[in-house]
Design an enzyme around this catalytic site. Sequence first.
Site, mmCIF file in Angstrom:
data_model
loop_
_atom_site.group_PDB
_atom_site.id
_atom_site.type_symbol
_atom_site.label_atom_id
_atom_site.label_comp_id
_atom_site.label_asym_id
_atom_site.label_seq_id
_atom_site.Cartn_x
_atom_site.Cartn_y
_atom_site.Cartn_z
ATOM 1 N N LEU A 74 1.185 -0.766 0.222
ATOM 2 C CA LEU A 74 0.082 0.119 0.097
ATOM 3 C C LEU A 74 0.899 1.159 -0.046
ATOM 4 C CD1 LEU A 74 -2.594 -1.171 2.128
ATOM 5 C CD2 LEU A 74 -2.970 -0.924 -0.031
ATOM 6 N N CYS A 75 2.125 0.563 -0.474
ATOM 7 C CA CYS A 75 2.955 2.066 -0.636
ATOM 8 C C CYS A 75 3.275 2.796 -1.768
ATOM 9 C CB CYS A 75 4.459 1.761 -0.072
ATOM 10 S SG CYS A 75 4.980 1.464 1.539
ATOM 11 N N HIS A 76 3.112 4.074 -1.719
ATOM 12 C CA HIS A 76 3.156 5.000 -2.669
ATOM 13 C C HIS A 76 4.584 4.952 -3.724
ATOM 14 C CE1 HIS A 76 -0.675 6.438 -0.241
ATOM 15 N NE2 HIS A 76 -0.678 7.003 -2.323
ATOM 16 N N MET A 110 8.360 5.033 5.319
ATOM 17 C CA MET A 110 8.292 3.764 5.436
ATOM 18 C C MET A 110 9.745 3.120 4.353
ATOM 19 S SD MET A 110 6.538 2.134 7.267
ATOM 20 C CE MET A 110 6.633 1.009 6.647
ATOM 21 N N GLU A 111 10.375 3.639 4.206
ATOM 22 C CA GLU A 111 11.600 4.474 2.878
ATOM 23 C C GLU A 111 12.603 4.371 3.802
ATOM 24 O OE1 GLU A 111 8.363 5.091 -0.197
ATOM 25 O OE2 GLU A 111 8.638 5.819 2.195
ATOM 26 N N ASP A 125 23.821 -11.027 6.268
ATOM 27 C CA ASP A 125 23.818 -11.889 4.974
ATOM 28 C C ASP A 125 25.039 -11.887 4.997
ATOM 29 O OD1 ASP A 125 22.911 -14.135 2.853
ATOM 30 O OD2 ASP A 125 24.504 -12.094 1.856
#
Length: 312
Positions: A74-76, A110-111, A125
């Site tokens: 749902l992020c743009h 969010m980014e 990793d």
Amino acid sequence: MEFTHLDENGMVRMADVSGKPPTRRKACASGRIVMLPETIALLRRKELPKGNVLAAAKIAGIQAAKQTSTLIPLCHQLNLSWIDIEFEIGDDSIGIAATVITRESTGVEMEALAAVSVAALTIYDMCKAVDKTMEISAIRLDHKTGGKSSAAEYHPRTAILVMSDSIAAGTATDHSGAILREGLQKAGCAVEALTITPDEPVEIAATVEAWIGEGIEFIVTSGGTGLGPRDLAIDTLAPKFTRRLPGVEQELLRWGQTKTRTAMLSRLAAGVIGNTVVVCLPGSTSAAKDALEVLVPAIFHAFPMLKGDGHA
């Protein structure tokens, strides 16, 4: 409470940000990955088998920020102006800090969080062959700026004046004034009056002058800004302005023009009468909605300035 990510049936949806003007937005996030001191020593000496861990982690974090809309449904999709990731190497952990900047209609929290998360996963990793004890923790949003959340907290005493012969006569219904009242109340303003007058200069002027005398700090008018013979709001009120607010006028016109071609015909105006900010808007519901998007919350910065409290 209204949830923008749910429709009327409770189904998920993207929030519609098309009505929000783009502004500069910045978000900073951080996190930490804990590991053995021996692993830190190998990293410092660049002796880990997979190569330069932090260089790879930085690139991975930047790529993650760019791909956030793909990773999180749902992020743009946003045009990111700048991304940076910094690392702080401790005795038994590595701190990760990400900063993301954009000029868009929604924020980049969010980014920034995605950048930190993927940078930490990349470190994990690249070090897991020599360290099975690593732990990623404390990923959080540290702060953000831009948008409504960073606006001044001042909320002025407010009044709304709707100018319309037909609404005043009861042959039409006011919608724009109601939209303005609801939007300004949601923004924290105390809307002390919503008055409807006919397009009569004497009545318009008397209403505004009375409000100013009562200490109303913010007056928003709706209607009377067109080219018709009864569009008298600007002719009545603009001569009373002690100072114009051309930036407000330009932004309202610019934003309206992106929605409606005929917005260029509006004679909307904004100015100050004494210590009262007056904004004269077209009477359409779209103009009222656009004005809320443009004015809230930026206009609130004007009132401490009028009181001599500076530009903070």
